[in-house]
Scaffold this motif. Structure first.
Motif, PDB file in Angstrom:
ATOM      1  N   THR A   7      31.649  35.904  39.182  1.00 53.02           N
ATOM      2  CA  THR A   7      32.991  35.414  39.468  1.00 53.02           C
ATOM      3  C   THR A   7      32.946  34.480  40.666  1.00 53.02           C
ATOM      4  N   VAL A   8      33.770  33.443  40.614  1.00 49.50           N
ATOM      5  CA  VAL A   8      34.055  32.595  41.765  1.00 49.50           C
ATOM      6  C   VAL A   8      35.504  32.871  42.138  1.00 49.50           C
ATOM      7  N   PHE A   9      35.724  33.208  43.409  1.00 51.30           N
ATOM      8  CA  PHE A   9      37.065  33.485  43.914  1.00 51.30           C
ATOM      9  C   PHE A   9      37.530  32.350  44.823  1.00 51.30           C
ATOM     10  N   ALA A  10      38.806  32.021  44.764  1.00 54.70           N
ATOM     11  CA  ALA A  10      39.462  31.196  45.768  1.00 54.70           C
ATOM     12  C   ALA A  10      40.216  32.158  46.679  1.00 54.70           C
ATOM     13  N   PHE A  11      40.349  31.808  47.950  1.00 53.67           N
ATOM     14  CA  PHE A  11      41.073  32.655  48.902  1.00 53.67           C
ATOM     15  C   PHE A  11      42.353  31.943  49.312  1.00 53.67           C
ATOM     16  N   ASP A  12      43.497  32.612  49.156  1.00 56.64           N
ATOM     17  CA  ASP A  12      44.788  31.984  49.455  1.00 56.64           C
ATOM     18  C   ASP A  12      45.351  32.394  50.828  1.00 56.64           C
ATOM     19  N   GLY A  13      44.527  33.022  51.645  1.00 56.46           N
ATOM     20  CA  GLY A  13      44.976  33.491  52.953  1.00 56.46           C
ATOM     21  C   GLY A  13      45.241  34.981  52.974  1.00 56.46           C
ATOM     22  N   GLN A  14      45.433  35.573  51.793  1.00 58.74           N
ATOM     23  CA  GLN A  14      45.659  37.015  51.675  1.00 58.74           C
ATOM     24  C   GLN A  14      44.832  37.638  50.565  1.00 58.74           C
ATOM     25  N   ASP A  15      44.689  36.914  49.468  1.00 59.23           N
ATOM     26  CA  ASP A  15      44.032  37.469  48.288  1.00 59.23           C
ATOM     27  C   ASP A  15      42.903  36.576  47.802  1.00 59.23           C
ATOM     28  N   PHE A  16      41.915  37.223  47.175  1.00 57.76           N
ATOM     29  CA  PHE A  16      40.832  36.524  46.501  1.00 57.76           C
ATOM     30  C   PHE A  16      41.203  36.484  45.014  1.00 57.76           C
ATOM     31  N   ILE A  17      41.342  35.284  44.475  1.00 61.24           N
ATOM     32  CA  ILE A  17      41.818  35.092  43.105  1.00 61.24           C
ATOM     33  C   ILE A  17      40.687  34.530  42.258  1.00 61.24           C
ATOM     34  N   ARG A  18      40.448  35.157  41.121  1.00 60.41           N
ATOM     35  CA  ARG A  18      39.375  34.719  40.230  1.00 60.41           C
ATOM     36  C   ARG A  18      39.730  33.361  39.602  1.00 60.41           C
ATOM     37  N   THR A  19      38.914  32.339  39.919  1.00 59.09           N
ATOM     38  CA  THR A  19      39.135  31.011  39.351  1.00 59.09           C
ATOM     39  C   THR A  19      38.175  30.725  38.200  1.00 59.09           C
ATOM     40  N   HIS A  20      37.002  31.324  38.249  1.00 63.04           N
ATOM     41  CA  HIS A  20      35.995  31.237  37.185  1.00 63.04           C
ATOM     42  C   HIS A  20      35.353  32.618  37.096  1.00 63.04           C
ATOM     43  N   THR A  21      35.256  33.167  35.899  1.00 62.14           N
ATOM     44  CA  THR A  21      34.664  34.498  35.767  1.00 62.14           C
ATOM     45  C   THR A  21      34.209  34.760  34.343  1.00 62.14           C
ATOM     46  N   THR A  22      33.215  35.612  34.216  1.00 60.02           N
ATOM     47  CA  THR A  22      32.794  36.099  32.905  1.00 60.02           C
ATOM     48  C   THR A  22      33.446  37.441  32.594  1.00 60.02           C
ATOM     49  N   LEU A  23      34.174  38.009  33.559  1.00 56.22           N
ATOM     50  CA  LEU A  23      34.820  39.310  33.370  1.00 56.22           C
ATOM     51  C   LEU A  23      35.978  39.225  32.386  1.00 56.22           C
ATOM     52  N   LEU A  24      36.115  40.305  31.626  1.00 59.71           N
ATOM     53  CA  LEU A  24      37.265  40.463  30.737  1.00 59.71           C
ATOM     54  C   LEU A  24      38.089  41.649  31.225  1.00 59.71           C
ATOM     55  N   THR A  25      39.396  41.556  31.064  1.00 57.56           N
ATOM     56  CA  THR A  25      40.282  42.666  31.412  1.00 57.56           C
ATOM     57  C   THR A  25      40.130  43.787  30.395  1.00 57.56           C
ATOM     58  N   GLU A  26      40.785  44.908  30.663  1.00 54.95           N
ATOM     59  CA  GLU A  26      40.766  46.013  29.702  1.00 54.95           C
ATOM     60  C   GLU A  26      41.321  45.602  28.345  1.00 54.95           C
ATOM     61  N   ALA A  27      42.210  44.608  28.334  1.00 46.14           N
ATOM     62  CA  ALA A  27      42.801  44.125  27.086  1.00 46.14           C
ATOM     63  C   ALA A  27      41.889  43.140  26.359  1.00 46.14           C
ATOM     64  N   GLY A  28      40.757  42.789  26.979  1.00 46.08           N
ATOM     65  CA  GLY A  28      39.810  41.891  26.335  1.00 46.08           C
ATOM     66  C   GLY A  28      40.068  40.416  26.581  1.00 46.08           C
ATOM     67  N   THR A  29      40.961  40.102  27.511  1.00 48.51           N
ATOM     68  CA  THR A  29      41.250  38.703  27.826  1.00 48.51           C
ATOM     69  C   THR A  29      40.531  38.308  29.115  1.00 48.51           C
ATOM     70  N   SER A  30      40.400  37.026  29.331  1.00 50.16           N
ATOM     71  CA  SER A  30      39.730  36.537  30.532  1.00 50.16           C
ATOM     72  C   SER A  30      40.432  37.043  31.783  1.00 50.16           C
ATOM     73  N   ALA A  31      39.640  37.394  32.792  1.00 48.22           N
ATOM     74  CA  ALA A  31      40.190  37.880  34.056  1.00 48.22           C
ATOM     75  C   ALA A  31      40.513  36.734  35.024  1.00 48.22           C
ATOM     76  N   VAL A  32      40.401  35.486  34.576  1.00 47.52           N
ATOM     77  CA  VAL A  32      40.776  34.348  35.419  1.00 47.52           C
ATOM     78  C   VAL A  32      42.229  34.524  35.854  1.00 47.52           C
ATOM     79  N   GLY A  33      42.480  34.301  37.146  1.00 46.39           N
ATOM     80  CA  GLY A  33      43.832  34.425  37.685  1.00 46.39           C
ATOM     81  C   GLY A  33      44.147  35.790  38.255  1.00 46.39           C
TER      82      GLY A  33
END
Length: 87
Positions: A7-33
């Motif tokens: 995963t590549v994260f961007a940092f918005d000052g409070q949170d690290f947000i996935r901008t590029h990732t191979t991870l999938l959520t429990e629902a099987g969708t991309s974890a981007v965002g």
């Protein structure tokens, strides 16, 4: 379900947000965002501009992970990188 994830994260000052990732959520969708959970030990280390290596659970999968901060020329955290090996 062994596999390597990254995963590549961007940092918005409070949170690290996935901008590029191979991870999938429990629902099987991309974890981007999605955000790095604040109770993840990697979050605390990244906020202190340190790397973290250890076992974490990501979207229901245990894995051995390594988080590394991305720091700009002014010493500010701008994001992070994560690689993990699912167990």
């Amino acid at each position: 379900m062994n596999g390597q994830e990254s995963t590549v994260f961007a940092f918005d000052g409070q949170d690290f947000i996935r901008t590029h990732t191979t991870l999938l959520t429990e629902a099987g969708t991309s974890a981007v965002g999605t955000k790095l959970a604040r109770d993840n030990p990697g979050y605390t280390a990244l906020m202190q501009k340190r790397s973290h290596t250890g076992e974490v659970t990501l979207f229901g999968h245990r894995c051995d992970a390594n988080y590394a901060p991305l720091i700009d020329q002014d010493g500010q955290v701008t994001g992070a990188l994560m690689v993990c090996l699912r167990k």
